[in-house]
Design an enzyme around this catalytic site. Structure first.
Site, mmCIF file in Angstrom:
data_model
loop_
_atom_site.group_PDB
_atom_site.id
_atom_site.type_symbol
_atom_site.label_atom_id
_atom_site.label_comp_id
_atom_site.label_asym_id
_atom_site.label_seq_id
_atom_site.Cartn_x
_atom_site.Cartn_y
_atom_site.Cartn_z
ATOM 1 N N HIS A 152 53.770 -17.055 87.746
ATOM 2 C CA HIS A 152 54.339 -18.251 87.102
ATOM 3 C C HIS A 152 55.356 -18.851 88.069
ATOM 4 C CE1 HIS A 152 56.056 -21.105 84.393
ATOM 5 N NE2 HIS A 152 57.251 -20.592 84.584
ATOM 6 N N ASP A 211 51.654 -22.834 81.603
ATOM 7 C CA ASP A 211 50.871 -23.390 82.711
ATOM 8 C C ASP A 211 49.449 -23.701 82.241
ATOM 9 O OD1 ASP A 211 53.094 -22.703 84.558
ATOM 10 O OD2 ASP A 211 52.520 -20.675 83.998
HETATM 11 P P1 NAD Z 1 69.253 -20.979 78.455
HETATM 12 O O1 NAD Z 1 70.205 -20.798 79.591
HETATM 13 O O2 NAD Z 1 69.359 -22.161 77.554
HETATM 14 O O3 NAD Z 1 69.332 -19.689 77.516
HETATM 15 C C1 NAD Z 1 69.313 -18.393 78.014
HETATM 16 C C2 NAD Z 1 70.091 -17.524 77.040
HETATM 17 O O4 NAD Z 1 69.940 -16.185 77.463
HETATM 18 C C3 NAD Z 1 71.585 -17.836 77.000
HETATM 19 O O5 NAD Z 1 71.981 -18.080 75.658
HETATM 20 C C4 NAD Z 1 72.229 -16.574 77.552
HETATM 21 O O6 NAD Z 1 73.468 -16.278 76.932
HETATM 22 C C5 NAD Z 1 71.166 -15.544 77.211
HETATM 23 N N1 NAD Z 1 71.238 -14.314 77.989
HETATM 24 C C6 NAD Z 1 71.591 -14.161 79.290
HETATM 25 N N2 NAD Z 1 71.594 -12.863 79.619
HETATM 26 C C7 NAD Z 1 71.227 -12.179 78.518
HETATM 27 C C8 NAD Z 1 71.070 -10.801 78.228
HETATM 28 N N3 NAD Z 1 71.312 -9.879 79.161
HETATM 29 N N4 NAD Z 1 70.689 -10.462 76.985
HETATM 30 C C9 NAD Z 1 70.468 -11.388 76.048
HETATM 31 N N5 NAD Z 1 70.627 -12.701 76.247
HETATM 32 C C10 NAD Z 1 70.996 -13.090 77.472
HETATM 33 O O7 NAD Z 1 67.802 -20.851 79.092
HETATM 34 P P2 NAD Z 1 66.410 -21.304 78.461
HETATM 35 O O8 NAD Z 1 66.162 -22.726 78.788
HETATM 36 O O9 NAD Z 1 66.341 -20.843 77.048
HETATM 37 O O10 NAD Z 1 65.397 -20.479 79.386
HETATM 38 C C11 NAD Z 1 65.373 -19.077 79.354
HETATM 39 C C12 NAD Z 1 64.529 -18.546 80.495
HETATM 40 O O11 NAD Z 1 63.155 -18.930 80.346
HETATM 41 C C13 NAD Z 1 64.923 -19.040 81.892
HETATM 42 O O12 NAD Z 1 64.831 -17.939 82.784
HETATM 43 C C14 NAD Z 1 63.852 -20.059 82.224
HETATM 44 O O13 NAD Z 1 63.698 -20.220 83.618
HETATM 45 C C15 NAD Z 1 62.659 -19.386 81.594
HETATM 46 N N6 NAD Z 1 61.479 -20.233 81.368
HETATM 47 C C16 NAD Z 1 60.251 -19.653 81.562
HETATM 48 C C17 NAD Z 1 59.094 -20.387 81.336
HETATM 49 C C18 NAD Z 1 57.732 -19.767 81.521
HETATM 50 O O14 NAD Z 1 56.748 -20.516 81.418
HETATM 51 N N7 NAD Z 1 57.572 -18.476 81.783
HETATM 52 C C19 NAD Z 1 59.211 -21.708 80.921
HETATM 53 C C20 NAD Z 1 60.465 -22.259 80.711
HETATM 54 C C21 NAD Z 1 61.611 -21.509 80.944
HETATM 55 C C1 LMR Z 2 58.805 -24.026 83.606
HETATM 56 O O1 LMR Z 2 57.687 -23.708 84.041
HETATM 57 O O2 LMR Z 2 59.001 -25.041 82.913
HETATM 58 C C2 LMR Z 2 59.997 -23.167 83.962
HETATM 59 O O3 LMR Z 2 59.577 -21.900 84.362
HETATM 60 C C3 LMR Z 2 60.812 -23.843 85.007
HETATM 61 C C4 LMR Z 2 62.105 -23.130 85.274
HETATM 62 O O4 LMR Z 2 62.385 -22.942 86.478
HETATM 63 O O5 LMR Z 2 62.828 -22.767 84.323
#
Ligand code: NAD
Ligand code: LMR
Length: 330
Positions: A188, A160
């Site tokens: 967030h 962010d």
């Molecule tokens: P994704 O679905 O591509 O990958 C998630 C992975 O986590 C999968 O491979 C899944 O098998 C694994 N997983 C699920 N449960 C698990 C566990 N108990 N132990 C270990 N691994 C496990 O998702 P992504 O695009 O990589 O995003 C991951 C997370 O990050 C999501 O929750 C998304 O919303 C979040 N995110 C946060 C921000 C932020 O700014 N804070 C930004 C973008 C995404």
């Molecule tokens: C982001 O800020 O890009 C993510 O947290 C959005 C999402 O819901 O995975």
């Protein structure tokens, strides 16, 4: 190589953020170009094979700093001796899922991971939670790790922060390097508050640099930054991955290596009550870092415009905390 390798655990290693993150960690961008790393990848059992594929590619990069890769579906193994833990894997919200269902599903992930960190990680463990809802997932993991100092659990709002830097640079015809002391406050989520009232752009107050245009602030800048995650999902058909991985690298790199003189960053951290944010909530603040520790920037004047927006995001965090308490997760 004379330095002791740092053990970096990444959960959700086979996911899309994991794929954008691991190669940068192994190349030295997380901790420094002279710091060797051991990677520990945690995945759920069905995704272990995909994680093995990623590990094969990591091998094929022949990164000089990468000493060793271990893959496991057991948190006790993956967090054994961890110095840095990036908790990326989470349960995404699916259609028809209520917030309580989402918090409960994530409790099933972050509670055992917090306990495994408590029981197995190194004494200097630093934890960054990326998986959403990141602030409250961090709270759940922290509550399950009573022997780890509470301030080691942080949540990611650096994405962010980076988004806000670029939007402000575009508006003022400058570059992100010209902007200092910008802050993300709160959660967030779409309630977060990107604050430019303390910021400077090329040495002058940001509010002057935007010509005092509060309408742009409230109707354009704030919603653009706060809803950027949803806009990326809409455009890409998947949530942000490379930019999220980049922000995770930035967060840990800054935590370990320090903020620049005269500047600060934004991190989701346990509140000590500063700025009226109830103690213990994991909320985003302006922080400086030095020698692997962070401090909340104190003494900032919070105007009415900012106060209302910080309070709204903090209220949402309090509601999330109440919900996970109700579910017995903290
Ligand atoms: P994704 O679905 O591509 O990958 C998630 C992975 O986590 C999968 O491979 C899944 O098998 C694994 N997983 C699920 N449960 C698990 C566990 N108990 N132990 C270990 N691994 C496990 O998702 P992504 O695009 O990589 O995003 C991951 C997370 O990050 C999501 O929750 C998304 O919303 C979040 N995110 C946060 C921000 C932020 O700014 N804070 C930004 C973008 C995404
Ligand atoms: C982001 O800020 O890009 C993510 O947290 C959005 C999402 O819901 O995975």
């Amino acid at each position: 190589m004379t330095r002791t390798p740092v053990n970096v655990t990444v959960t959700g290693a086979a996911g899309q953020i994991g794929y954008a993150l691991l190669f940068r960690i192994a190349s030295g961008q997380l901790l420094g170009a002279d710091v060797p790393v051991n990677l520990r990848l945690l995945e759920i059992t069905p995704a272990l094979k995909a994680a093995e594929g990623t590990a094969m590619e990591l091998d094929d990069c022949a990164f000089p700093l990468l000493q060793n890769i271990e893959i496991s579906d057991d948190p006790n193994v993956a967090f054994d001796g961890a110095n840095v833990a990036l908790l990326v894997g989470a349960r995404p919200r699916t259609k028809g899922m209520e917030r309580g269902d989402l918090l409960s599903a994530n409790g099933g992930i972050f509670k055992p991971q917090g306990k495994a960190i408590n029981d197995n990680a190194a004494d200097d463990i630093k934890v960054l939670v990326v998986g959403n809802p990141a602030n409250t997932n961090a709270l759940i993991a922290q509550a399950a790790a009573p022997d780890v100092p509470a301030d080691r659990f942080t949540a990611m709002t650096r994405l962010d922060h980076n988004r806000a830097l670029t939007q402000l640079a575009k508006k003022t015809g400058t570059t992100v390097a010209d902007i200092k002391r910008l802050t993300i406050w709160g959660n967030h989520s779409a309630t977060q508050y990107p604050d430019i009232f303390q910021a400077s752009v090329a040495g002058k107050p940001a509010i002057e640099a935007i010509g005092g245009d509060e309408k742009w602030l409230s109707d354009d800048f704030i919603p653009t930054v706060a809803k950027r995650g949803a806009a990326i999902i809409e455009a890409r058909g998947a949530s942000s991955a490379a930019s999220a991985a980049n922000a995770a690298i930035d967060h840990v790199h800054t935590w370990v290596n320090g903020t620049a003189e005269g500047d600060w960053t934004s991190m989701g951290i346990p509140s000590d009550g500063s700025y009226g944010v109830p103690e213990g909530l994991i909320s985003s603040f302006p922080v400086t870092t030095k020698d692997g520790k962070y401090e909340i920037v104190q003494g900032l004047d919070i105007n009415e415009f900012s106060r209302a927006r910080i309070d709204a995001s903090v209220k949402e965090l309090e509601e999330e905390r109440a919900a996970v308490r109700e579910l017995g997760l903290i």
